[in-house]
Design a protein around this motif. Structure first.
Motif, PDB file in Angstrom:
ATOM      1  N   THR A  58      82.897 -48.595 -17.059  1.00 24.46           N
ATOM      2  CA  THR A  58      81.788 -47.791 -16.519  1.00 24.46           C
ATOM      3  C   THR A  58      82.266 -46.392 -16.139  1.00 24.46           C
ATOM      4  N   PHE A  59      83.372 -46.311 -15.424  1.00 27.85           N
ATOM      5  CA  PHE A  59      83.856 -44.993 -14.996  1.00 27.85           C
ATOM      6  C   PHE A  59      84.457 -44.202 -16.165  1.00 27.85           C
ATOM      7  N   ILE A  60      85.110 -44.906 -17.080  1.00 29.49           N
ATOM      8  CA  ILE A  60      85.671 -44.198 -18.242  1.00 29.49           C
ATOM      9  C   ILE A  60      84.540 -43.586 -19.072  1.00 29.49           C
ATOM     10  N   LYS A  61      83.479 -44.351 -19.254  1.00 26.24           N
ATOM     11  CA  LYS A  61      82.342 -43.812 -20.018  1.00 26.24           C
ATOM     12  C   LYS A  61      81.671 -42.666 -19.262  1.00 26.24           C
ATOM     13  N   SER A  62      81.579 -42.806 -17.958  1.00 27.82           N
ATOM     14  CA  SER A  62      80.939 -41.722 -17.192  1.00 27.82           C
ATOM     15  C   SER A  62      81.760 -40.434 -17.321  1.00 27.82           C
ATOM     16  N   TRP A  63      83.079 -40.552 -17.355  1.00 30.35           N
ATOM     17  CA  TRP A  63      83.944 -39.371 -17.548  1.00 30.35           C
ATOM     18  C   TRP A  63      83.670 -38.738 -18.912  1.00 30.35           C
ATOM     19  N   TYR A  65      81.025 -38.994 -20.781  1.00 28.95           N
ATOM     20  CA  TYR A  65      79.653 -38.507 -20.980  1.00 28.95           C
ATOM     21  C   TYR A  65      79.233 -37.473 -19.925  1.00 28.95           C
ATOM     22  N   LEU A  66      80.163 -37.055 -19.095  1.00 24.71           N
ATOM     23  CA  LEU A  66      79.791 -36.107 -18.029  1.00 24.71           C
ATOM     24  C   LEU A  66      79.132 -34.847 -18.582  1.00 24.71           C
ATOM     25  N   ASP A  67      79.636 -34.377 -19.723  1.00 25.49           N
ATOM     26  CA  ASP A  67      79.064 -33.153 -20.307  1.00 25.49           C
ATOM     27  C   ASP A  67      77.593 -33.327 -20.634  1.00 25.49           C
ATOM     28  N   GLY A  68      77.224 -34.552 -20.960  1.00 31.53           N
ATOM     29  CA  GLY A  68      75.836 -34.806 -21.344  1.00 31.53           C
ATOM     30  C   GLY A  68      74.924 -35.118 -20.173  1.00 31.53           C
ATOM     31  N   PHE A  69      75.508 -35.279 -18.982  1.00 29.55           N
ATOM     32  CA  PHE A  69      74.682 -35.593 -17.809  1.00 29.55           C
ATOM     33  C   PHE A  69      74.028 -34.303 -17.309  1.00 29.55           C
ATOM     34  N   ARG A  70      72.697 -34.267 -17.394  1.00 35.01           N
ATOM     35  CA  ARG A  70      71.990 -33.026 -17.078  1.00 35.01           C
ATOM     36  C   ARG A  70      71.548 -32.952 -15.625  1.00 35.01           C
ATOM     37  N   GLY A  71      71.703 -34.040 -14.907  1.00 37.82           N
ATOM     38  CA  GLY A  71      71.303 -34.029 -13.498  1.00 37.82           C
ATOM     39  C   GLY A  71      69.822 -34.299 -13.302  1.00 37.82           C
ATOM     40  N   ASP A  72      69.157 -34.830 -14.339  1.00 35.93           N
ATOM     41  CA  ASP A  72      67.740 -35.178 -14.191  1.00 35.93           C
ATOM     42  C   ASP A  72      67.571 -36.344 -13.220  1.00 35.93           C
ATOM     43  N   SER A  73      68.524 -37.252 -13.245  1.00 32.88           N
ATOM     44  CA  SER A  73      68.493 -38.359 -12.282  1.00 32.88           C
ATOM     45  C   SER A  73      69.684 -38.189 -11.340  1.00 32.88           C
ATOM     46  N   LYS A  74      69.742 -39.045 -10.317  1.00 31.83           N
ATOM     47  CA  LYS A  74      70.871 -38.956  -9.393  1.00 31.83           C
ATOM     48  C   LYS A  74      72.115 -39.549 -10.053  1.00 31.83           C
ATOM     49  N   ILE A  75      73.273 -39.075  -9.618  1.00 29.94           N
ATOM     50  CA  ILE A  75      74.520 -39.619 -10.163  1.00 29.94           C
ATOM     51  C   ILE A  75      74.578 -41.127  -9.935  1.00 29.94           C
ATOM     52  N   LYS A  76      74.113 -41.526  -8.762  1.00 30.67           N
ATOM     53  CA  LYS A  76      74.167 -42.950  -8.412  1.00 30.67           C
ATOM     54  C   LYS A  76      73.391 -43.793  -9.439  1.00 30.67           C
ATOM     55  N   THR A  77      72.168 -43.389  -9.749  1.00 27.52           N
ATOM     56  CA  THR A  77      71.381 -44.203 -10.680  1.00 27.52           C
ATOM     57  C   THR A  77      71.937 -44.106 -12.101  1.00 27.52           C
ATOM     58  N   TRP A  78      72.503 -42.942 -12.426  1.00 27.02           N
ATOM     59  CA  TRP A  78      73.137 -42.792 -13.745  1.00 27.02           C
ATOM     60  C   TRP A  78      74.307 -43.782 -13.882  1.00 27.02           C
ATOM     61  N   LEU A  79      75.111 -43.882 -12.829  1.00 30.81           N
ATOM     62  CA  LEU A  79      76.240 -44.818 -12.856  1.00 30.81           C
ATOM     63  C   LEU A  79      75.762 -46.268 -12.894  1.00 30.81           C
ATOM     64  N   PHE A  80      74.719 -46.570 -12.130  1.00 35.10           N
ATOM     65  CA  PHE A  80      74.183 -47.937 -12.143  1.00 35.10           C
ATOM     66  C   PHE A  80      73.648 -48.298 -13.534  1.00 35.10           C
ATOM     67  N   LYS A  81      73.079 -47.311 -14.189  1.00 32.62           N
ATOM     68  CA  LYS A  81      72.549 -47.564 -15.537  1.00 32.62           C
ATOM     69  C   LYS A  81      73.685 -47.891 -16.507  1.00 32.62           C
ATOM     70  N   ILE A  82      74.752 -47.092 -16.446  1.00 31.60           N
ATOM     71  CA  ILE A  82      75.905 -47.362 -17.319  1.00 31.60           C
ATOM     72  C   ILE A  82      76.478 -48.743 -17.001  1.00 31.60           C
ATOM     73  N   ALA A  83      76.633 -49.021 -15.716  1.00 31.75           N
ATOM     74  CA  ALA A  83      77.214 -50.301 -15.285  1.00 31.75           C
ATOM     75  C   ALA A  83      76.349 -51.475 -15.742  1.00 31.75           C
TER      76      ALA A  83
END
Lengths: 186, 182
Positions: A58-63, A65-83
């Motif tokens: 989960t954290f490796i993927k978040s690292w 895909y960080l460039d693609g995270f636009r901040g439309d949702s909260k980081i928390k929910t983005w991480l929960f979605k990946i997880a």
């Protein structure tokens, strides 16, 4: 840095996008969310080793895909979605490796019964609750876990799982009714 | 209640909302526990895995991806394609005989000849017994040949003039041929 506030999250995102501060900010991100994400994944997978694998992924993927995270949702929910997606993928692989796809769930319930016999009253009800949750259909189980255990709001859950707030409320309601029936009749 | 019963719509309430009286009366569930020290070490383990997979984390910002995504690279790629198409088109046009420009060798030969005194060229041709045809082949243009031919005629006339007047070739130095009545 208290990153769950709006300002804190914006500051963290800025730091994550700067090459010089990226690693330090990512460590802050992991320290903030590792425990709730661990609990979330562990409730879905049931054991520590699988949870550890999926949490790392989960954290490796978040690292990545960080460039693609636009901040439309909260980081928390983005991480929960990946997880959540990673945990479901892991469950699917695990079930494919098992001859009988229901054997994994049966094994989990069997362990719950064994734990039940050794537990005190407080733990007993929690283990019974866990068993009831494991009997829920996948969608209702996801909704219940995110709401009841992870304490996400319906809006946050909509970011994680998709769908409308209304349909999530309905799913949660159905899940609660089934669980209460299980706890009072079994 | 069995799993089948839980999946059965007959056992599902149609009402919406949370309605969780019994659940609310339960103590809050404990978080699943991880082994001791697990969360202290976890970030370093992830960073270490990132380091193994994609290089040093501080250098990694998906460098390849960023280069590929960079606008200037995209523009450069587009310009390269346009340039390549232009060159290919020009070559096709050249091969099809379009345009009457002489090739590089011819241009070089002509420009080299222009730097040499005309009389020296004529003397060289006579001395080397090079025909007009040879010169034509070398220069490739009738127009150029005509120019040389006219010069050669002038030179012949000049030799006749010298012979008639008993002059030596060196006497021609400083004389403007345009002033001579040949």
């Amino acid at each position: 840095m208290h990153i769950e506030s709006r300002d804190g999250e914006a500051e963290l995102l800025r730091s994550l996008r700067e090459p010089q501060s990226r690693e330090r900010a990512f460590t802050v991100l992991m320290r903030t969310f590792q425990e709730p994400l661990y609990a979330h994944i562990r409730r879905m997978l049931g054991n520590h080793d699988d949870t550890d694998d999926v949490l790392q992924v989960t954290f490796i993927k978040s690292w990545k895909y960080l460039d693609g995270f636009r901040g439309d949702s909260k980081i928390k929910t983005w991480l929960f979605k990946i997880a959540t997606n990673e945990a479901l993928t892991h469950l699917s692989k695990r079930q494919n490796q098992t001859q009988d796809p229901l054997a994994d769930i049966a094994n989990h319930i069997e362990h719950s019964h064994a734990d039940l016999e050794m537990a005190d009253d407080g733990d007993t009800i929690q283990l019974k609750l866990e068993e009831a949750v494991n009997r829920l259909p996948t969608k209702q189980k996801q909704v219940f876990v995110l709401k009841y255990y992870d304490e996400l709001t319906y809006e946050e859950m909509a970011d994680v799982l998709g769908g409308s707030v209304g349909s999530l409320k309905a799913s949660y309601h159905h899940a609660v009714k089934k669980i209460e029936l299980f706890l009072t009749t079994d | 209640m069995s799993k089948n019963q839980m999946d059965d719509p007959k056992h599902q309430s149609s009402a919406e909302g949370e309605g969780s009286g019994l659940l609310n009366s339960l103590p809050r569930p404990k978080r699943p526990e991880a082994p001791e020290g697990y969360f202290d070490e976890f970030p370093a383990r992830v960073l270490s895995r990132l380091d193994e997979q994609i290089g040093a984390p501080e250098l990694q910002e998906s460098l390849t991806l960023r280069i590929v995504k960079a606008k200037w690279v995209q523009w450069l790629a587009a310009a390269s394609v346009v340039l390549a198409l232009g060159v290919a088109g020009w070559q096709i046009a050249q091969r099809a005989g379009l345009g009457e420009r002489q090739d590089g060798a011819e241009q070089l030969a002509l420009s080299s000849l222009e730097t040499v005194d005309e009389h020296q060229i004529i003397a060289y041709l006579e001395h080397s017994d090079i025909s007009d045809e040879d010169l034509f082949l070398a220069l490739g243009s009738p127009k150029d040949l005509d120019a040389v031919w006219e010069d050669k005629q002038d030179a012949d006339a000049a030799w006749e003039y010298l012979e008639e007047n008993g002059l030596d070739e060196t006497d021609l130095e400083g004389i403007d041929f345009n002033d001579l009545e040949l």
